[in-house]
Design a protein around this motif. Structure first.
Motif, mmCIF file in Angstrom:
data_model
loop_
_atom_site.group_PDB
_atom_site.id
_atom_site.type_symbol
_atom_site.label_atom_id
_atom_site.label_comp_id
_atom_site.label_asym_id
_atom_site.label_seq_id
_atom_site.Cartn_x
_atom_site.Cartn_y
_atom_site.Cartn_z
ATOM 1 N N LEU A 1 0.765 -1.194 0.064
ATOM 2 C CA LEU A 1 0.013 0.031 0.014
ATOM 3 C C LEU A 1 1.139 1.172 -0.015
ATOM 4 O O LEU A 1 1.942 1.402 0.561
ATOM 5 C CB LEU A 1 -0.899 0.064 1.312
ATOM 6 C CG LEU A 1 -1.826 1.019 1.358
ATOM 7 C CD1 LEU A 1 -2.992 0.966 0.358
ATOM 8 C CD2 LEU A 1 -2.598 1.332 2.684
ATOM 9 N N HIS A 2 0.608 2.201 -0.688
ATOM 10 C CA HIS A 2 1.159 3.584 -0.768
ATOM 11 C C HIS A 2 0.813 4.433 0.502
ATOM 12 O O HIS A 2 1.798 4.906 0.890
ATOM 13 C CB HIS A 2 1.219 4.286 -2.278
ATOM 14 C CG HIS A 2 1.851 5.411 -2.232
ATOM 15 N ND1 HIS A 2 1.083 6.698 -1.933
ATOM 16 C CD2 HIS A 2 2.981 5.934 -2.727
ATOM 17 C CE1 HIS A 2 2.072 7.645 -1.949
ATOM 18 N NE2 HIS A 2 3.035 7.304 -2.465
ATOM 19 N N ASP A 3 -0.368 4.605 0.514
ATOM 20 C CA ASP A 3 -0.964 5.641 1.373
ATOM 21 C C ASP A 3 -0.947 5.213 2.848
ATOM 22 O O ASP A 3 -0.836 4.151 2.809
ATOM 23 C CB ASP A 3 -2.336 6.147 0.912
ATOM 24 C CG ASP A 3 -2.547 6.698 -0.408
ATOM 25 O OD1 ASP A 3 -1.564 6.962 -1.127
ATOM 26 O OD2 ASP A 3 -3.463 7.199 -0.809
ATOM 27 N N GLU A 4 -1.171 6.109 3.665
ATOM 28 C CA GLU A 4 -1.252 5.963 5.073
ATOM 29 C C GLU A 4 -2.567 5.112 5.513
ATOM 30 O O GLU A 4 -2.730 4.601 6.355
ATOM 31 C CB GLU A 4 -1.032 7.026 6.090
ATOM 32 C CG GLU A 4 0.519 7.715 5.759
ATOM 33 C CD GLU A 4 0.589 9.035 6.177
ATOM 34 O OE1 GLU A 4 -0.369 9.619 6.631
ATOM 35 O OE2 GLU A 4 1.659 9.652 6.204
ATOM 36 N N ASP B 1 -8.289 4.857 2.370
ATOM 37 C CA ASP B 1 -9.328 5.528 1.721
ATOM 38 C C ASP B 1 -9.388 5.762 0.144
ATOM 39 O O ASP B 1 -10.398 5.629 -0.517
ATOM 40 C CB ASP B 1 -9.198 6.876 2.346
ATOM 41 C CG ASP B 1 -9.544 6.853 3.996
ATOM 42 O OD1 ASP B 1 -9.283 5.869 4.530
ATOM 43 O OD2 ASP B 1 -9.942 7.804 4.692
ATOM 44 N N ARG B 2 -8.096 6.139 -0.402
ATOM 45 C CA ARG B 2 -8.098 6.585 -1.830
ATOM 46 C C ARG B 2 -8.252 5.414 -2.871
ATOM 47 O O ARG B 2 -8.964 5.483 -3.815
ATOM 48 C CB ARG B 2 -6.801 7.355 -1.902
ATOM 49 C CG ARG B 2 -6.296 7.730 -3.426
ATOM 50 C CD ARG B 2 -5.414 8.608 -3.600
ATOM 51 N NE ARG B 2 -4.292 7.704 -3.405
ATOM 52 C CZ ARG B 2 -3.763 7.013 -4.310
ATOM 53 N NH1 ARG B 2 -4.257 6.890 -5.490
ATOM 54 N NH2 ARG B 2 -2.660 6.075 -4.018
ATOM 55 N N THR B 3 -7.767 4.442 -2.316
ATOM 56 C CA THR B 3 -7.680 3.346 -3.433
ATOM 57 C C THR B 3 -8.685 2.069 -2.852
ATOM 58 O O THR B 3 -8.328 0.872 -3.797
ATOM 59 C CB THR B 3 -6.357 2.667 -3.649
ATOM 60 O OG1 THR B 3 -5.678 2.308 -2.256
ATOM 61 C CG2 THR B 3 -5.175 3.876 -4.055
ATOM 62 N N THR B 4 -9.798 2.347 -1.925
ATOM 63 C CA THR B 4 -10.365 1.008 -1.698
ATOM 64 C C THR B 4 -11.973 1.595 -1.517
ATOM 65 O O THR B 4 -11.750 2.773 -1.159
ATOM 66 C CB THR B 4 -10.047 0.291 -0.682
ATOM 67 O OG1 THR B 4 -10.336 0.860 0.376
ATOM 68 C CG2 THR B 4 -8.489 -0.309 -0.742
ATOM 69 N N ASP B 5 -12.748 0.833 -1.317
ATOM 70 C CA ASP B 5 -14.116 1.235 -1.001
ATOM 71 C C ASP B 5 -14.384 1.494 0.755
ATOM 72 O O ASP B 5 -15.506 1.805 1.075
ATOM 73 C CB ASP B 5 -15.188 0.359 -1.449
ATOM 74 C CG ASP B 5 -14.986 -1.046 -1.065
ATOM 75 O OD1 ASP B 5 -13.909 -1.567 -0.571
ATOM 76 O OD2 ASP B 5 -15.862 -2.010 -1.282
ATOM 77 N N LYS B 6 -13.285 1.145 1.468
ATOM 78 C CA LYS B 6 -13.343 1.317 2.953
ATOM 79 C C LYS B 6 -12.702 2.539 3.410
ATOM 80 O O LYS B 6 -11.835 2.935 2.263
ATOM 81 C CB LYS B 6 -12.974 -0.216 3.465
ATOM 82 C CG LYS B 6 -13.302 -1.378 3.201
ATOM 83 C CD LYS B 6 -14.748 -1.256 3.605
ATOM 84 C CE LYS B 6 -15.460 -2.813 3.218
ATOM 85 N NZ LYS B 6 -16.934 -2.873 3.632
ATOM 86 N N LYS B 7 -12.468 2.524 4.474
ATOM 87 C CA LYS B 7 -11.868 3.792 5.062
ATOM 88 C C LYS B 7 -10.865 3.185 6.288
ATOM 89 O O LYS B 7 -11.479 2.221 7.174
ATOM 90 C CB LYS B 7 -12.554 4.906 5.668
ATOM 91 C CG LYS B 7 -13.480 5.549 4.332
ATOM 92 C CD LYS B 7 -14.228 6.835 4.759
ATOM 93 C CE LYS B 7 -14.803 7.620 3.475
ATOM 94 N NZ LYS B 7 -13.838 8.126 2.586
ATOM 95 N N GLY B 8 -9.830 4.060 6.670
ATOM 96 C CA GLY B 8 -9.179 3.676 8.044
ATOM 97 C C GLY B 8 -7.663 3.787 7.604
ATOM 98 O O GLY B 8 -7.113 3.423 6.516
ATOM 99 N N ALA B 9 -7.088 3.982 8.662
ATOM 100 C CA ALA B 9 -5.352 4.308 8.616
ATOM 101 C C ALA B 9 -4.808 2.517 8.635
ATOM 102 O O ALA B 9 -5.632 1.807 9.301
ATOM 103 C CB ALA B 9 -4.866 4.816 9.920
ATOM 104 N N ILE B 10 -4.163 2.252 7.830
ATOM 105 C CA ILE B 10 -3.547 0.910 7.649
ATOM 106 C C ILE B 10 -2.960 0.357 9.037
ATOM 107 O O ILE B 10 -3.493 -0.762 9.265
ATOM 108 C CB ILE B 10 -2.591 0.674 6.475
ATOM 109 C CG1 ILE B 10 -2.189 -0.834 6.260
ATOM 110 C CG2 ILE B 10 -1.144 1.398 6.849
ATOM 111 C CD1 ILE B 10 -3.264 -1.501 5.757
ATOM 112 N N HIS B 11 -2.314 1.108 9.814
ATOM 113 C CA HIS B 11 -1.901 0.516 11.059
ATOM 114 C C HIS B 11 -2.735 0.375 12.154
ATOM 115 O O HIS B 11 -2.433 -0.202 13.144
ATOM 116 C CB HIS B 11 -0.605 1.444 11.580
ATOM 117 C CG HIS B 11 -0.940 2.900 11.909
ATOM 118 N ND1 HIS B 11 -1.324 3.914 11.161
ATOM 119 C CD2 HIS B 11 -1.206 3.327 13.252
ATOM 120 C CE1 HIS B 11 -1.464 4.999 11.752
ATOM 121 N NE2 HIS B 11 -1.568 4.681 13.169
ATOM 122 N N GLU B 12 -4.017 0.688 11.811
ATOM 123 C CA GLU B 12 -5.313 0.656 12.816
ATOM 124 C C GLU B 12 -6.095 -0.584 12.363
ATOM 125 O O GLU B 12 -7.121 -0.741 13.261
ATOM 126 C CB GLU B 12 -5.880 1.909 12.918
ATOM 127 C CG GLU B 12 -5.062 3.043 13.645
ATOM 128 C CD GLU B 12 -5.640 4.354 13.723
ATOM 129 O OE1 GLU B 12 -6.869 4.541 12.943
ATOM 130 O OE2 GLU B 12 -5.223 5.311 14.310
#
Length: 256
Positions: free
Chosen positions: A58-61, A64-75
Protein backbone atom coordinates in the motif's frame (compact mmCIF):
# COMPACT_ATOMS: atom_id res chain seq x y z
CA UNK A 1 34.14 17.77 -33.10
CA UNK A 2 33.91 14.38 -31.44
CA UNK A 3 30.39 13.02 -31.58
CA UNK A 4 29.07 11.86 -28.20
CA UNK A 5 28.36 8.13 -28.11
CA UNK A 6 24.68 7.35 -27.66
CA UNK A 7 23.65 5.41 -24.57
CA UNK A 8 22.45 1.82 -24.86
CA UNK A 9 18.72 1.72 -23.98
CA UNK A 10 18.98 -1.92 -22.85
CA UNK A 11 21.26 -0.85 -19.98
CA UNK A 12 18.65 1.54 -18.56
CA UNK A 13 16.06 0.50 -15.98
CA UNK A 14 12.38 1.33 -16.43
CA UNK A 15 10.43 0.77 -13.20
CA UNK A 16 6.66 0.29 -13.38
CA UNK A 17 5.60 2.64 -10.59
CA UNK A 18 3.16 0.82 -8.26
CA UNK A 19 2.87 -1.80 -10.97
CA UNK A 20 1.28 -1.02 -14.32
CA UNK A 21 -0.78 1.68 -12.66
CA UNK A 22 -2.32 3.17 -15.80
CA UNK A 23 -3.63 -0.19 -16.97
CA UNK A 24 -4.86 -1.60 -13.64
CA UNK A 25 -5.48 -0.36 -10.08
CA UNK A 26 -2.15 0.56 -8.48
CA UNK A 27 -0.41 -1.84 -6.10
CA UNK A 28 -2.71 -4.76 -6.85
CA UNK A 29 -1.81 -8.20 -8.17
CA UNK A 30 -3.55 -7.24 -11.43
CA UNK A 31 -1.25 -4.23 -11.85
CA UNK A 32 1.83 -6.29 -11.02
CA UNK A 33 0.96 -9.12 -13.41
CA UNK A 34 0.52 -6.60 -16.23
CA UNK A 35 4.17 -5.64 -15.77
CA UNK A 36 5.21 -8.94 -17.33
CA UNK A 37 2.42 -8.77 -19.91
CA UNK A 38 3.76 -5.37 -21.02
CA UNK A 39 7.31 -6.65 -21.43
CA UNK A 40 8.70 -4.62 -18.52
CA UNK A 41 11.12 -6.26 -16.09
CA UNK A 42 11.11 -3.95 -13.05
CA UNK A 43 8.27 -2.94 -10.76
CA UNK A 44 8.19 -0.53 -7.82
CA UNK A 45 5.95 -0.95 -4.82
CA UNK A 46 5.39 0.12 -1.21
CA UNK A 47 5.27 -1.78 2.07
CA UNK A 48 3.29 -1.11 5.22
CA UNK A 49 2.12 -2.98 8.32
CA UNK A 50 -1.37 -3.80 9.59
CA UNK A 51 -2.46 -3.54 13.23
CA UNK A 52 -1.83 -7.27 13.70
CA UNK A 53 1.66 -7.16 12.20
CA UNK A 54 1.02 -8.35 8.64
CA UNK A 55 2.99 -6.74 5.81
CA UNK A 56 0.82 -5.46 2.96
CA UNK A 57 1.32 -3.55 -0.29
CA UNK A 58 0.00 0.00 0.00
CA UNK A 59 1.29 3.46 -0.83
CA UNK A 60 -0.91 5.68 1.33
CA UNK A 61 -1.18 5.81 5.11
CA UNK A 62 -4.85 4.86 4.80
CA UNK A 63 -6.94 2.70 2.49
CA UNK A 64 -9.36 5.56 1.73
CA UNK A 65 -8.14 6.58 -1.74
CA UNK A 66 -7.69 3.17 -3.35
CA UNK A 67 -10.46 1.04 -1.82
CA UNK A 68 -14.15 1.20 -0.94
CA UNK A 69 -13.32 1.22 2.79
CA UNK A 70 -11.75 3.75 5.13
CA UNK A 71 -9.14 3.65 7.86
CA UNK A 72 -5.44 4.04 8.65
CA UNK A 73 -3.59 0.88 7.66
CA UNK A 74 -1.78 0.61 11.01
CA UNK A 75 -5.15 0.62 12.82
CA UNK A 76 -6.74 -2.14 10.72
CA UNK A 77 -6.22 -5.89 11.00
CA UNK A 78 -5.41 -7.95 7.93
CA UNK A 79 -8.89 -9.48 8.07
CA UNK A 80 -10.40 -5.99 7.90
CA UNK A 81 -8.08 -4.95 5.08
CA UNK A 82 -8.99 -8.06 3.08
CA UNK A 83 -12.66 -7.02 2.99
CA UNK A 84 -11.77 -3.85 1.06
CA UNK A 85 -12.29 -3.79 -2.71
CA UNK A 86 -9.12 -2.26 -4.19
CA UNK A 87 -10.13 -2.52 -7.84
CA UNK A 88 -13.64 -1.28 -8.62
CA UNK A 89 -12.64 2.40 -8.31
CA UNK A 90 -10.39 1.87 -11.34
CA UNK A 91 -12.81 -0.16 -13.45
CA UNK A 92 -15.57 -2.70 -13.08
CA UNK A 93 -13.39 -5.45 -14.58
CA UNK A 94 -11.12 -5.13 -11.53
CA UNK A 95 -13.88 -5.49 -8.95
CA UNK A 96 -12.71 -7.82 -6.20
CA UNK A 97 -9.01 -6.96 -6.40
CA UNK A 98 -7.59 -6.81 -2.87
CA UNK A 99 -4.69 -5.12 -1.15
CA UNK A 100 -2.01 -7.80 -1.56
CA UNK A 101 0.12 -9.19 1.23
CA UNK A 102 3.89 -9.32 0.85
CA UNK A 103 3.91 -13.14 0.51
CA UNK A 104 1.36 -12.90 -2.31
CA UNK A 105 3.49 -10.37 -4.16
CA UNK A 106 6.65 -12.43 -3.75
CA UNK A 107 4.83 -15.46 -5.17
CA UNK A 108 3.92 -13.36 -8.23
CA UNK A 109 7.46 -11.98 -8.59
CA UNK A 110 8.87 -15.50 -8.58
CA UNK A 111 6.25 -16.81 -11.01
CA UNK A 112 6.63 -13.91 -13.46
CA UNK A 113 10.41 -13.56 -13.14
CA UNK A 114 10.30 -9.87 -12.23
CA UNK A 115 12.79 -7.53 -10.58
CA UNK A 116 11.49 -5.25 -7.84
CA UNK A 117 12.14 -2.08 -5.90
CA UNK A 118 10.49 -2.24 -2.47
CA UNK A 119 9.99 1.07 -0.71
CA UNK A 120 9.90 1.08 3.09
CA UNK A 121 7.42 3.81 4.03
CA UNK A 122 8.12 5.97 7.10
CA UNK A 123 5.96 4.15 9.64
CA UNK A 124 3.38 6.04 11.70
CA UNK A 125 2.80 3.25 14.21
CA UNK A 126 5.95 3.99 16.20
CA UNK A 127 9.57 2.84 16.19
CA UNK A 128 8.82 -0.58 17.68
CA UNK A 129 6.33 -1.46 14.96
CA UNK A 130 8.65 -0.03 12.30
CA UNK A 131 11.19 -2.58 13.52
CA UNK A 132 8.54 -5.30 13.23
CA UNK A 133 7.95 -4.25 9.61
CA UNK A 134 11.65 -4.28 8.76
CA UNK A 135 12.37 -7.60 10.46
CA UNK A 136 9.36 -9.29 8.87
CA UNK A 137 10.28 -7.93 5.47
CA UNK A 138 13.93 -9.02 5.69
CA UNK A 139 12.80 -12.54 6.62
CA UNK A 140 10.22 -12.80 3.83
CA UNK A 141 12.65 -11.36 1.28
CA UNK A 142 14.67 -14.56 1.49
CA UNK A 143 11.91 -16.26 -0.51
CA UNK A 144 12.55 -14.11 -3.59
CA UNK A 145 14.09 -16.14 -6.41
CA UNK A 146 17.85 -15.64 -6.87
CA UNK A 147 17.07 -14.83 -10.53
CA UNK A 148 15.20 -11.67 -9.48
CA UNK A 149 17.06 -8.46 -8.71
CA UNK A 150 15.93 -6.49 -5.63
CA UNK A 151 16.47 -2.90 -4.48
CA UNK A 152 15.14 -1.64 -1.14
CA UNK A 153 14.60 2.11 -0.85
CA UNK A 154 13.34 4.59 1.73
CA UNK A 155 13.18 8.28 2.58
CA UNK A 156 13.91 7.23 6.16
CA UNK A 157 17.65 6.77 6.74
CA UNK A 158 17.14 5.04 10.09
CA UNK A 159 14.84 2.40 8.60
CA UNK A 160 17.23 1.84 5.72
CA UNK A 161 20.15 1.30 8.10
CA UNK A 162 18.07 -1.11 10.18
CA UNK A 163 17.24 -3.11 7.09
CA UNK A 164 20.84 -3.06 5.84
CA UNK A 165 22.01 -4.52 9.16
CA UNK A 166 19.68 -7.48 8.62
CA UNK A 167 20.30 -7.92 4.90
CA UNK A 168 23.75 -6.49 4.13
CA UNK A 169 23.97 -8.00 0.64
CA UNK A 170 20.70 -6.47 -0.60
CA UNK A 171 21.24 -3.24 -2.58
CA UNK A 172 19.62 -0.24 -0.90
CA UNK A 173 18.74 3.22 -2.18
CA UNK A 174 18.19 6.52 -0.41
CA UNK A 175 15.18 8.50 -1.64
CA UNK A 176 15.32 12.30 -1.81
CA UNK A 177 12.58 14.89 -2.34
CA UNK A 178 12.96 18.18 -4.18
CA UNK A 179 12.85 19.96 -0.80
CA UNK A 180 16.05 18.12 0.17
CA UNK A 181 18.04 19.56 -2.74
CA UNK A 182 20.50 21.40 -0.47
CA UNK A 183 21.45 18.27 1.46
CA UNK A 184 24.58 16.23 0.81
CA UNK A 185 22.94 13.25 -0.86
CA UNK A 186 26.19 11.33 -1.25
CA UNK A 187 27.04 11.58 2.46
CA UNK A 188 23.55 10.58 3.58
CA UNK A 189 23.39 7.62 1.22
CA UNK A 190 26.85 6.47 2.21
CA UNK A 191 25.88 6.61 5.89
CA UNK A 192 23.06 4.15 5.21
CA UNK A 193 25.33 1.79 3.28
CA UNK A 194 23.61 2.66 0.01
CA UNK A 195 25.30 2.95 -3.37
CA UNK A 196 22.08 3.97 -5.11
CA UNK A 197 20.28 7.32 -4.94
CA UNK A 198 16.66 7.89 -5.98
CA UNK A 199 16.11 11.64 -6.52
CA UNK A 200 12.94 13.55 -7.33
CA UNK A 201 12.96 14.56 -10.99
CA UNK A 202 11.80 18.05 -10.05
CA UNK A 203 14.77 20.33 -9.64
CA UNK A 204 17.33 17.70 -10.63
CA UNK A 205 20.19 19.10 -12.71
CA UNK A 206 22.59 17.51 -15.15
CA UNK A 207 25.53 18.83 -13.12
CA UNK A 208 24.30 17.04 -9.99
CA UNK A 209 23.70 13.82 -11.90
CA UNK A 210 27.20 13.92 -13.35
CA UNK A 211 28.74 14.67 -9.94
CA UNK A 212 26.95 11.75 -8.26
CA UNK A 213 27.76 9.37 -11.10
CA UNK A 214 31.42 10.41 -10.90
CA UNK A 215 31.28 9.61 -7.17
CA UNK A 216 30.22 6.06 -8.03
CA UNK A 217 26.46 6.15 -7.33
CA UNK A 218 23.69 4.65 -9.42
CA UNK A 219 20.73 6.99 -9.96
CA UNK A 220 17.09 6.05 -10.53
CA UNK A 221 14.82 9.09 -10.84
CA UNK A 222 11.15 9.43 -9.82
CA UNK A 223 8.47 9.95 -11.11
CA UNK A 224 9.10 10.51 -14.83
CA UNK A 225 5.88 10.47 -16.88
CA UNK A 226 7.26 11.87 -20.13
CA UNK A 227 9.24 9.84 -22.64
CA UNK A 228 11.10 12.97 -23.71
CA UNK A 229 12.10 13.74 -20.13
CA UNK A 230 13.24 10.14 -19.63
CA UNK A 231 15.44 10.29 -22.74
CA UNK A 232 17.04 13.51 -21.48
CA UNK A 233 17.75 11.93 -18.10
CA UNK A 234 19.27 8.84 -19.69
CA UNK A 235 21.43 11.11 -21.81
CA UNK A 236 22.60 12.81 -18.60
CA UNK A 237 23.71 9.41 -17.30
CA UNK A 238 20.94 8.27 -14.95
CA UNK A 239 20.50 4.52 -14.69
CA UNK A 240 16.73 4.28 -14.42
CA UNK A 241 13.39 6.03 -14.12
CA UNK A 242 10.27 5.29 -12.12
CA UNK A 243 7.26 5.91 -14.32
CA UNK A 244 3.51 5.37 -14.63
CA UNK A 245 3.90 4.93 -18.40
CA UNK A 246 6.43 2.10 -18.60
CA UNK A 247 4.15 0.31 -21.10
CA UNK A 248 4.76 3.18 -23.56
CA UNK A 249 8.56 2.85 -23.62
CA UNK A 250 10.11 1.29 -26.75
CA UNK A 251 11.05 -2.38 -26.48
CA UNK A 252 14.75 -1.53 -26.31
CA UNK A 253 14.22 -0.01 -22.86
CA UNK A 254 12.37 -3.03 -21.51
CA UNK A 255 15.21 -5.53 -21.90
CA UNK A 256 17.22 -4.61 -18.78
Amino acid sequence: MIKKQAFDPSTKRVFAHRGMSQLAPENTLAAFHKVKESGVHWLETDLDLTADGQIVILHDESIDRTTDKKGAIHELTLAEVETADAGSWFGSEFTGQRIPTLPQLIDLINADGLNVNFELKPYLGGDERATTLIEGFAKELKRVSPQSQVIVSSFNATMLKQFKALSPDTPTAMLFKRTQSKQDWAAIATDTGSKIIHPDVRGLTRARVEKLKKAGFELNVWTVNSLKAAYHLFDWGVDGVFTDISHRFPEAYKRQ
